[in-house]
Scaffold this motif. Structure first.
Motif, mmCIF file in Angstrom:
data_model
loop_
_atom_site.group_PDB
_atom_site.id
_atom_site.type_symbol
_atom_site.label_atom_id
_atom_site.label_comp_id
_atom_site.label_asym_id
_atom_site.label_seq_id
_atom_site.Cartn_x
_atom_site.Cartn_y
_atom_site.Cartn_z
ATOM 1 N N LEU B 131 35.677 39.980 27.707
ATOM 2 C CA LEU B 131 35.099 38.647 27.882
ATOM 3 C C LEU B 131 35.733 37.932 29.075
ATOM 4 O O LEU B 131 35.343 36.819 29.408
ATOM 5 N N ILE B 132 36.742 38.571 29.685
ATOM 6 C CA ILE B 132 37.307 38.013 30.910
ATOM 7 C C ILE B 132 37.070 39.040 32.007
ATOM 8 O O ILE B 132 37.983 39.694 32.468
ATOM 9 N N PRO B 133 35.815 39.192 32.427
ATOM 10 C CA PRO B 133 35.477 40.253 33.381
ATOM 11 C C PRO B 133 35.873 39.886 34.808
ATOM 12 O O PRO B 133 36.254 38.733 35.063
ATOM 13 N N PRO B 134 35.786 40.839 35.732
ATOM 14 C CA PRO B 134 36.128 40.589 37.137
ATOM 15 C C PRO B 134 35.448 39.361 37.708
ATOM 16 O O PRO B 134 36.039 38.643 38.514
ATOM 17 N N THR B 135 34.215 39.079 37.253
ATOM 18 C CA THR B 135 33.487 37.937 37.788
ATOM 19 C C THR B 135 34.222 36.625 37.529
ATOM 20 O O THR B 135 34.104 35.677 38.290
ATOM 21 N N LEU B 136 34.976 36.583 36.437
ATOM 22 C CA LEU B 136 35.758 35.383 36.140
ATOM 23 C C LEU B 136 37.046 35.340 36.947
ATOM 24 O O LEU B 136 37.622 34.293 37.162
ATOM 25 N N LEU B 137 37.527 36.514 37.346
ATOM 26 C CA LEU B 137 38.884 36.599 37.874
ATOM 27 C C LEU B 137 38.975 36.818 39.374
ATOM 28 O O LEU B 137 40.059 36.756 39.936
ATOM 29 N N PHE B 138 37.846 37.100 40.043
ATOM 30 C CA PHE B 138 38.005 37.561 41.423
ATOM 31 C C PHE B 138 38.593 36.519 42.355
ATOM 32 O O PHE B 138 39.275 36.864 43.310
ATOM 33 N N ILE B 139 38.370 35.231 42.055
ATOM 34 C CA ILE B 139 38.915 34.223 42.959
ATOM 35 C C ILE B 139 40.441 34.077 42.815
ATOM 36 O O ILE B 139 41.153 34.219 43.800
ATOM 37 N N ARG B 143 43.903 35.512 45.421
ATOM 38 C CA ARG B 143 45.180 34.868 45.776
ATOM 39 C C ARG B 143 46.348 35.779 45.429
ATOM 40 O O ARG B 143 47.309 35.901 46.187
ATOM 41 N N VAL B 144 46.276 36.424 44.236
ATOM 42 C CA VAL B 144 47.351 37.329 43.831
ATOM 43 C C VAL B 144 47.502 38.440 44.867
ATOM 44 O O VAL B 144 48.606 38.745 45.335
ATOM 45 N N ILE B 145 46.375 39.031 45.262
ATOM 46 C CA ILE B 145 46.404 40.124 46.231
ATOM 47 C C ILE B 145 46.931 39.638 47.583
ATOM 48 O O ILE B 145 47.723 40.314 48.241
ATOM 49 N N ALA B 146 46.540 38.430 47.976
ATOM 50 C CA ALA B 146 47.023 37.880 49.248
ATOM 51 C C ALA B 146 48.531 37.676 49.193
ATOM 52 O O ALA B 146 49.249 37.991 50.142
ATOM 53 N N ASN B 147 49.031 37.176 48.053
ATOM 54 C CA ASN B 147 50.464 36.937 47.938
ATOM 55 C C ASN B 147 51.270 38.228 47.882
ATOM 56 O O ASN B 147 52.425 38.258 48.275
ATOM 57 N N LEU B 148 50.648 39.289 47.343
ATOM 58 C CA LEU B 148 51.336 40.581 47.318
ATOM 59 C C LEU B 148 51.179 41.299 48.659
ATOM 60 O O LEU B 148 51.694 42.396 48.841
ATOM 61 N N ASP B 149 50.444 40.670 49.588
ATOM 62 C CA ASP B 149 50.229 41.240 50.910
ATOM 63 C C ASP B 149 49.491 42.585 50.840
ATOM 64 O O ASP B 149 49.797 43.513 51.577
ATOM 65 N N LEU B 150 48.538 42.686 49.928
ATOM 66 C CA LEU B 150 47.787 43.941 49.786
ATOM 67 C C LEU B 150 46.376 43.825 50.332
ATOM 68 O O LEU B 150 45.586 44.754 50.208
ATOM 69 N N GLN B 151 46.059 42.681 50.954
ATOM 70 C CA GLN B 151 44.718 42.522 51.503
ATOM 71 C C GLN B 151 44.474 43.576 52.573
ATOM 72 O O GLN B 151 45.337 43.837 53.403
#
Lengths: 302, 293
Positions: B131-139, B143-151
């Motif tokens: 019930l918490i699919p990627p569509t809810l979490l991608f934004i 940010r998490v990915i940007a902060n981990l420098d994995l973009q």
């Protein structure tokens, strides 16, 4: 390692109270870190005014929510999401039940039919949408060519160019894509119906329709509910069909919450608004799941 | 004499009835196959068509008015990044599958065997992750990915996709574990194996079909994923098939239709074949997970 330490370790690993949490921990921690934490972050973002250019959290309360609620495009997306989900899942139930009945029947070449029928579901959604984008092309659509040659239309249909038709096209593609999955689930239910019941029905002289409505559909109700649940989650959360086919157009006629969140939050850079729009999906998902699971449980027969 | 006539009549009627049913079954099967496969059939014709033939509105779209050509497939394979997308998808898929198996096998075993009531509750909790699919979490995830420098790195997808595959794999494997009698491990433990030894030597070989199902499932789910891949990676060198094909093979308003359809078909057919091989296993795994054990 001394013999005693070894024995001790072995003792610990044999102890179920100790072993169970250890075996669960990696999966649970992974999910908490990468689902739980971002979920909290989504809520925090929606209460802030963060953008890609300025990702600082400045708490603004429900300002973001009231701003998106005032946006007519958002209200349209909400309505569209609702109708998409309801209409396509009603169609899914009907077609999936029919398809499941076909797939459990015996006929030659079944393997090939099964392969073709599964294509819509097994193909990555964005690529399946690409084949539809070409099938519904404004000039070269083969459907238009057939209709023109049958003399049913003189000009093209512009499937994706007119609001009502675009909406119907997107609903049709969603239905087309989810029917195979739902059919597979219903098929699992059909094969699980005990043979004694089928035999008893045959002995009593029940024919196709009688069997279907008096035995199969009532027995299958819980598993059809599960299929609808999957179908619902998949249609409401999908972004790729609309993204590839219409990008929400023409003039937001096919915009849904998922795509609007993407266009606002990622392409428009308004992180807080995007997060808030996407969060609107959450209560919808929870409510629908609760209702469907309750229905399924009440009729538990399998 | 009369009775005999009645019998032949009844027989004939039964035979006609049977024949009608057969015709009905075949008719329904062919209709279903055509409806499901229509855009793919159209894609299969398109990919071999020459442009002067394709782009004439009056031409029969299902017929090769000009001789078929491999030109566009060559273009797809050698002049676009298609093969890079394929490689990226395979790399991500394999890594995700390994992580998924390593984490969900022990979790599923613990849920099926070790923690009575809590096992069932956790099983439901796993389901609720859906019930918490990627569509809810991608934004927030961006940010998490940007902060981990994995973009702009495949690691972003390798890290995030197991959140999609672990819950469903654990659920699936739990069903398979429940299908194996408890006595089996108890016997192995009586024979002197530890709990872990009994698990790896006696139980794992028996749930091999479940492991195969999870491999197929985890791999295809990561190949299907669209929204994270679209959000995290903008550079074409790190795109997967699902995002690379629709975003890179369309240049502005120019659609490379033959190459696009070829790409869709070259991916769709092998994946569908793979799924067909394991469909029965998938069904049995699904019902085992759903039936209360």
């Amino acid at each position: 390692m001394t013999a005693r330490a070894l024995r001790r370790r072995r003792y610990l690993l044999d102890n179920e109270r100790f072993l169970a949490p250890i075996m669960m921990a990696p999966a649970v921690l992974y999910i908490i870190a990468l689902v739980g934490f971002p979920f909290v972050l989504a809520i925090l973002l929606s209460l802030s005014d963060a953008t890609v250019g300025n990702p600082e959290f400045d708490f603004v309360g429900f300002d973001t929510f009231s701003r998106i609620l005032d946006d007519p495009v958002f209200r349209r997306s909400l309505r569209n999401t609702f109708w998409f989900a309801i209409i396509s899942n009603l169609l899914v139930v009907i077609f999936a039940t029919i398809l499941a009945k076909i797939l459990v029947a015996d006929f030659r070449g079944k393997w090939f039919v099964r392969f073709l029928v599964l294509l819509p579901w097994t193909t990555p959604v964005s690529l399946a949408a690409i084949t539809w984008l070409w099938t519904l092309d404004s000039i070269f659509s083969p459907i238009d060519w057939i209709l023109r040659n049958l003399g049913l239309i003189s000009d093209n249909m512009y499937w994706l160019g007119r609001p009502g038709l675009a909406m119907s096209s997107v609903i049709a593609v969603h239905t087309w894509r989810i029917v195979p999955l739902a059919a597979v689930i219903v098929m699992a239910g059909l094969t699980a119906i005990p043979n004694e019941i089928k035999d008893a029905a045959d002995v009593d002289g029940a024919r196709f329709w009688r069997k279907m409505f008096a035995i199969e559909i009532p027995l299958l109700a819980p598993i059809i509910a599960v299929a609808v649940l999957f179908g619902f989650i998949l249609t409401v959360t999908d972004i790729s069909v609309v993204f590839v086919l219409t990008r929400g157009g023409p003039t937001h006629a096919t915009q849904v919450l998922a795509t609007w969140a993407f266009f606002k939050g990622i392409e428009g850079g308004a992180l807080s608004q995007g997060a808030a729009i996407a969060l609107f999906l959450f209560p919808v998902l929870v409510a629908v799941t609760a209702v469907i699971l309750r229905l399924a449980r009440r009729r538990e027969v399998l | 004499m009369d009775a005999l006539d009645n019998i032949t009549l009844a027989r004939r009627r039964a035979r006609t009835r049977h024949r009608m049913v057969r015709i009905g079954v075949y008719g329904a099967a062919i209709t279903a196959a055509l409806l499901a496969a229509f855009p793919f059939l159209w894609a299969a014709v398109t990919m071999f068509k020459q442009s002067p033939d394709l782009y004439v509105k009056a031409n029969n779209p299902f017929w090769f008015n000009d001789p078929p050509t491999l030109k566009h497939i060559k273009l797809l394979l050698f002049d676009t990044n298609f093969l890079t997308f394929v490689r990226n998808t395979v790399v991500v898929g394999l890594a995700v599958t390994i992580i998924t198996l390593l984490l969900s096998l022990p979790a599923a075993y613990a849920l099926a065997r070790l923690i009575g009531v809590w096992g069932e509750r956790m099983g439901i909790a796993i389901f609720f992750v859906y019930l918490i699919p990627p569509t809810l979490l991608f934004i927030p995830m961006s940010r998490v990915i940007a902060n981990l420098d994995l973009q702009g790195s495949l690691w972003s997808l390798i890290l995030v996709y197991p959140t999609i595959t672990i819950p469903i794999s654990t659920w699936l494997l739990m069903g398979f574990f429940k299908g194996i009698p408890r006595d089996l491990e108890e016997q192995a433990m009586v024979d002197g194996y530890s709990r872990v030894g009994a698990l790896t030597r006696a139980v794992l070989p028996l749930i091999f079909p479940g492991i195969v199902a999870v491999i197929v499932f985890a791999f295809t789910l990561s190949a299907h994923e669209f929204i994270y891949a679209l959000t995290f990676n903008k550079a074409s060198a790190v795109k997967t098939i699902a995002v690379g094909v629709p975003t890179e093979l369309v240049r502005g308003d120019v659609f490379f239709w033959q190459a696009l359809q070829g790409a869709a078909l070259l991916v769709a057919v092998p994946v569908a074949l793979l799924f067909n091989l394991f469909l029965d296993r998938f069904i049995s795994g699904f019902t085992m997970g759903a039936v209360k054990g």
